[in-house]
Motif scaffolding. Structure first.
Motif, PDB file in Angstrom:
ATOM      1  N   LEU A 184       0.343  10.892  11.157  1.00 11.34           N
ATOM      2  CA  LEU A 184      -0.416   9.791  10.578  1.00 11.34           C
ATOM      3  C   LEU A 184      -1.637  10.307   9.816  1.00 11.34           C
ATOM      4  O   LEU A 184      -1.916   9.874   8.689  1.00 11.34           O
ATOM      5  CB  LEU A 184      -0.849   8.818  11.681  1.00 11.34           C
ATOM      6  N   HIS A 185      -2.366  11.244  10.422  1.00 11.26           N
ATOM      7  CA  HIS A 185      -3.543  11.806   9.755  1.00 11.26           C
ATOM      8  C   HIS A 185      -3.134  12.610   8.521  1.00 11.26           C
ATOM      9  O   HIS A 185      -3.826  12.583   7.494  1.00 11.26           O
ATOM     10  CB  HIS A 185      -4.328  12.696  10.723  1.00 11.26           C
ATOM     11  N   THR A 186      -2.014  13.317   8.621  1.00 12.01           N
ATOM     12  CA  THR A 186      -1.526  14.079   7.467  1.00 12.01           C
ATOM     13  C   THR A 186      -1.178  13.149   6.314  1.00 12.01           C
ATOM     14  O   THR A 186      -1.557  13.397   5.159  1.00 12.01           O
ATOM     15  CB  THR A 186      -0.294  14.910   7.859  1.00 12.01           C
ATOM     16  N   ASP A 187      -0.457  12.071   6.610  1.00  9.25           N
ATOM     17  CA  ASP A 187      -0.090  11.108   5.566  1.00  9.25           C
ATOM     18  C   ASP A 187      -1.331  10.521   4.906  1.00  9.25           C
ATOM     19  O   ASP A 187      -1.367  10.307   3.684  1.00  9.25           O
ATOM     20  CB  ASP A 187       0.764   9.985   6.152  1.00  9.25           C
ATOM     21  N   TYR A 188      -2.357  10.256   5.706  1.00 10.62           N
ATOM     22  CA  TYR A 188      -3.580   9.670   5.152  1.00 10.62           C
ATOM     23  C   TYR A 188      -4.288  10.669   4.236  1.00 10.62           C
ATOM     24  O   TYR A 188      -4.720  10.320   3.133  1.00 10.62           O
ATOM     25  CB  TYR A 188      -4.516   9.237   6.282  1.00 10.62           C
ATOM     26  N   PHE A 189      -4.388  11.916   4.679  1.00  6.81           N
ATOM     27  CA  PHE A 189      -5.051  12.932   3.865  1.00  6.81           C
ATOM     28  C   PHE A 189      -4.294  13.153   2.555  1.00  6.81           C
ATOM     29  O   PHE A 189      -4.904  13.234   1.479  1.00  6.81           O
ATOM     30  CB  PHE A 189      -5.153  14.242   4.643  1.00  6.81           C
ATOM     31  N   LYS A 225      -2.553   1.992 -12.200  1.00  7.64           N
ATOM     32  CA  LYS A 225      -1.386   1.435 -11.528  1.00  7.64           C
ATOM     33  C   LYS A 225      -0.899   2.368 -10.428  1.00  7.64           C
ATOM     34  O   LYS A 225      -0.609   1.933  -9.306  1.00  7.64           O
ATOM     35  CB  LYS A 225      -0.269   1.180 -12.535  1.00  7.64           C
ATOM     36  N   LEU A 226      -0.818   3.661 -10.754  1.00  7.23           N
ATOM     37  CA  LEU A 226      -0.376   4.637  -9.757  1.00  7.23           C
ATOM     38  C   LEU A 226      -1.394   4.733  -8.624  1.00  7.23           C
ATOM     39  O   LEU A 226      -1.026   4.786  -7.446  1.00  7.23           O
ATOM     40  CB  LEU A 226      -0.192   6.003 -10.417  1.00  7.23           C
ATOM     41  N   ARG A 227      -2.666   4.716  -8.986  1.00  8.03           N
ATOM     42  CA  ARG A 227      -3.717   4.779  -7.960  1.00  8.03           C
ATOM     43  C   ARG A 227      -3.637   3.563  -7.036  1.00  8.03           C
ATOM     44  O   ARG A 227      -3.809   3.678  -5.815  1.00  8.03           O
ATOM     45  CB  ARG A 227      -5.086   4.851  -8.636  1.00  8.03           C
ATOM     46  N   GLY A 228      -3.354   2.406  -7.612  1.00 14.02           N
ATOM     47  CA  GLY A 228      -3.225   1.199  -6.804  1.00 14.02           C
ATOM     48  C   GLY A 228      -2.078   1.285  -5.816  1.00 14.02           C
ATOM     49  O   GLY A 228      -2.192   0.823  -4.671  1.00 14.02           O
ATOM     50  N   ASN A 229      -0.965   1.885  -6.239  1.00 14.13           N
ATOM     51  CA  ASN A 229       0.175   2.060  -5.332  1.00 14.13           C
ATOM     52  C   ASN A 229      -0.199   2.944  -4.146  1.00 14.13           C
ATOM     53  O   ASN A 229       0.138   2.648  -2.995  1.00 14.13           O
ATOM     54  CB  ASN A 229       1.356   2.677  -6.091  1.00 14.13           C
ATOM     55  N   PHE A 230      -0.908   4.025  -4.432  1.00 12.46           N
ATOM     56  CA  PHE A 230      -1.323   4.927  -3.356  1.00 12.46           C
ATOM     57  C   PHE A 230      -2.329   4.245  -2.428  1.00 12.46           C
ATOM     58  O   PHE A 230      -2.307   4.457  -1.210  1.00 12.46           O
ATOM     59  CB  PHE A 230      -1.929   6.203  -3.941  1.00 12.46           C
ATOM     60  N   GLU A 231      -3.229   3.437  -2.986  1.00 11.25           N
ATOM     61  CA  GLU A 231      -4.228   2.753  -2.159  1.00 11.25           C
ATOM     62  C   GLU A 231      -3.574   1.740  -1.224  1.00 11.25           C
ATOM     63  O   GLU A 231      -4.002   1.576  -0.076  1.00 11.25           O
ATOM     64  CB  GLU A 231      -5.265   2.075  -3.053  1.00 11.25           C
ATOM     65  N   ARG A 232      -2.535   1.065  -1.699  1.00  6.02           N
ATOM     66  CA  ARG A 232      -1.816   0.134  -0.820  1.00  6.02           C
ATOM     67  C   ARG A 232      -1.138   0.886   0.321  1.00  6.02           C
ATOM     68  O   ARG A 232      -1.078   0.395   1.459  1.00  6.02           O
ATOM     69  CB  ARG A 232      -0.798  -0.671  -1.633  1.00  6.02           C
ATOM     70  N   HIS A 233      -0.643   2.076   0.019  1.00 12.81           N
ATOM     71  CA  HIS A 233      -0.030   2.900   1.063  1.00 12.81           C
ATOM     72  C   HIS A 233      -1.076   3.301   2.109  1.00 12.81           C
ATOM     73  O   HIS A 233      -0.798   3.281   3.320  1.00 12.81           O
ATOM     74  CB  HIS A 233       0.592   4.144   0.432  1.00 12.81           C
ATOM     75  N   LEU A 234      -2.291   3.626   1.654  1.00 16.56           N
ATOM     76  CA  LEU A 234      -3.354   3.989   2.591  1.00 16.56           C
ATOM     77  C   LEU A 234      -3.759   2.804   3.458  1.00 16.56           C
ATOM     78  O   LEU A 234      -4.076   2.973   4.640  1.00 16.56           O
ATOM     79  CB  LEU A 234      -4.580   4.509   1.836  1.00 16.56           C
ATOM     80  N   ASP A 235      -3.772   1.608   2.878  1.00 17.03           N
ATOM     81  CA  ASP A 235      -4.098   0.415   3.668  1.00 17.03           C
ATOM     82  C   ASP A 235      -3.118   0.245   4.820  1.00 17.03           C
ATOM     83  O   ASP A 235      -3.499  -0.129   5.936  1.00 17.03           O
ATOM     84  CB  ASP A 235      -4.083  -0.833   2.781  1.00 17.03           C
ATOM     85  N   LYS A 236      -1.847   0.529   4.552  1.00 19.22           N
ATOM     86  CA  LYS A 236      -0.833   0.433   5.609  1.00 19.22           C
ATOM     87  C   LYS A 236      -1.081   1.484   6.687  1.00 19.22           C
ATOM     88  O   LYS A 236      -0.958   1.206   7.888  1.00 19.22           O
ATOM     89  CB  LYS A 236       0.565   0.604   5.022  1.00 19.22           C
ATOM     90  N   ILE A 237      -1.448   2.690   6.268  1.00 18.96           N
ATOM     91  CA  ILE A 237      -1.726   3.748   7.242  1.00 18.96           C
ATOM     92  C   ILE A 237      -2.926   3.364   8.104  1.00 18.96           C
ATOM     93  O   ILE A 237      -2.929   3.595   9.319  1.00 18.96           O
ATOM     94  CB  ILE A 237      -1.977   5.093   6.529  1.00 18.96           C
ATOM     95  N   ARG A 238      -3.952   2.776   7.483  1.00 17.51           N
ATOM     96  CA  ARG A 238      -5.119   2.338   8.263  1.00 17.51           C
ATOM     97  C   ARG A 238      -4.702   1.322   9.320  1.00 17.51           C
ATOM     98  O   ARG A 238      -5.169   1.359  10.459  1.00 17.51           O
ATOM     99  CB  ARG A 238      -6.175   1.727   7.339  1.00 17.51           C
ATOM    100  N   SER A 239      -3.833   0.402   8.934  1.00 17.43           N
ATOM    101  CA  SER A 239      -3.353  -0.594   9.896  1.00 17.43           C
ATOM    102  C   SER A 239      -2.570   0.073  11.020  1.00 17.43           C
ATOM    103  O   SER A 239      -2.724  -0.264  12.197  1.00 17.43           O
ATOM    104  CB  SER A 239      -2.469  -1.626   9.186  1.00 17.43           C
ATOM    105  N   ASP A 240      -1.727   1.046  10.657  1.00 18.91           N
ATOM    106  CA  ASP A 240      -0.956   1.764  11.673  1.00 18.91           C
ATOM    107  C   ASP A 240      -1.869   2.540  12.617  1.00 18.91           C
ATOM    108  O   ASP A 240      -1.569   2.697  13.805  1.00 18.91           O
ATOM    109  CB  ASP A 240       0.029   2.734  11.008  1.00 18.91           C
ATOM    110  N   SER A 241      -3.000   3.015  12.078  1.00 13.99           N
ATOM    111  CA  SER A 241      -3.912   3.819  12.899  1.00 13.99           C
ATOM    112  C   SER A 241      -4.517   2.998  14.026  1.00 13.99           C
ATOM    113  O   SER A 241      -4.918   3.547  15.052  1.00 13.99           O
ATOM    114  CB  SER A 241      -5.024   4.422  12.032  1.00 13.99           C
ATOM    115  N   GLY A 295      -9.106  -2.247  10.291  1.00 18.20           N
ATOM    116  CA  GLY A 295      -8.708  -3.025   9.124  1.00 18.20           C
ATOM    117  C   GLY A 295      -9.223  -2.416   7.832  1.00 18.20           C
ATOM    118  O   GLY A 295      -9.443  -1.211   7.725  1.00 18.20           O
ATOM    119  N   ASP A 296      -9.435  -3.263   6.833  1.00 21.23           N
ATOM    120  CA  ASP A 296      -9.929  -2.827   5.532  1.00 21.23           C
ATOM    121  C   ASP A 296     -11.412  -2.499   5.660  1.00 21.23           C
ATOM    122  O   ASP A 296     -12.245  -3.380   5.886  1.00 21.23           O
ATOM    123  CB  ASP A 296      -9.703  -3.936   4.501  1.00 21.23           C
ATOM    124  N   THR A 297     -11.772  -1.237   5.520  1.00 25.30           N
ATOM    125  CA  THR A 297     -13.151  -0.811   5.778  1.00 25.30           C
ATOM    126  C   THR A 297     -14.106  -1.132   4.634  1.00 25.30           C
ATOM    127  O   THR A 297     -15.318  -1.226   4.852  1.00 25.30           O
ATOM    128  CB  THR A 297     -13.202   0.707   6.035  1.00 25.30           C
TER     129      THR A 297
END
Length: 270
Positions: free
Chosen positions: A69-74, A87-103, A192-194
């Motif tokens: 989980l920490h590796t995926d976030y980094f 657009k690409l940055r937004g896709n990655f940011e949405r992925h990070l939001d999911k990781i934060r929720s999983d954390s 959640g969303d920090t």
């Protein structure tokens, strides 16, 4: 220092690890070797003049022995920094939001005996919406500030207000009362969303700072400056500010606390 899943810049994560290992001789060189790059390249990364590639980022995660989980976030932070379009940055940011929720599942709010309690979004907002919940939470670490009356006198707050905050901290599982004496059970992490919560806290602490301008003490220091710099110098100046803050935090971590201090630093392009 922000907790891992609150970080928004992978370079800050690397700097924090280097700072935490400042007593390890040649740690930055060891980190560069683990990443498979020259120390000079890592120095350029730390100053914002270059980026890690994904292979180097993975190698660093392995060196740090991060879990999946920490590796995926980094790696997500690295991808955001390297993204060429919004657009690409937004896709990655949405992925990070999911990781934060999983954390949040790894450090549950219900885990009362853990060293760190992650507060869900609604409770994070309550904790961060003013300066005094965090101040009172930190103050009860001091033996002479563990009663409602002592806290009321120290922070110039009504006793019923202090009691409300302490009751809230107890409900959150991060403080407890025994015979009129309050103690801290754990530190907190934001769930959640920090970003919106961090903004709320940022505003709350600066409102307190503005109030303190009228009653500044001998040890208080306030300054606001508007300066002009070559654009190429901005990463270097930001790094100097960050290193200064890390130095103060490192010194504080090595001493026994006797007083609470808010350290507020802003460095931004208007």
């Amino acid at each position: 220092m922000l907790r891992f899943f609150e970080q928004t810049n992978y370079i800050d994560v690397v700097r924090d690890h280097i700072s935490e290992n400042m007593n390890v001789r040649g740690y930055q060189t060891l980190l560069a070797k683990a990443a498979g790059c020259h120390n000079s390249h890592l120095s350029h990364v730390l100053s914002g003049r270059a980026h890690l590639n994904l292979e180097q980022a993975v190698a660093i995660c392995e060196f740090w022995k991060l879990d999946e989980l920490h590796t995926d976030y980094f790696l997500g932070l690295v991808n955001i920094a390297r993204a060429g379009t919004e657009k690409l940055r937004g896709n990655f940011e949405r992925h990070l939001d999911k990781i934060r929720s999983d954390s949040l599942r790894s450090v549950s709010y219900q885990e009362k005996d853990s060293a760190v309690v992650t507060l869900p979004s609604d409770k994070s907002v309550l904790y961060m919406s003013s300066w005094y919940p965090s101040a009172i939470h930190a103050a009860i670490e001091f033996e002479h500030l563990r009663t409602v009356t002592a806290l009321s006198n120290r922070f110039h707050l009504p006793e019923d207000h202090v009691q409300e905050v302490l009751t809230m901290l107890a409900d959150f599982g991060i403080a407890e009362e025994n015979g009129g004496q309050w103690t801290s059970k754990s530190k907190i992490a934001i769930g959640g969303d920090t970003k919106p919560v961090t903004k709320i806290y940022h505003q709350a602490i600066r409102q307190k700072a503005n109030l303190c301008l009228d009653t500044r003490g001998d040890h208080d220091y306030f300054t606001t400056n508007l300066i002009s710099l070559p654009r190429a110098m901005l990463p270097e100046m930001k790094l100097k500010m960050q290193n200064a803050v890390r130095s103060v935090l490192a010194d504080a971590s090595e001493k026994s606390g006797e007083e609470l201090i808010y350290l507020c630093v802003d460095f931004f392009v208007p």
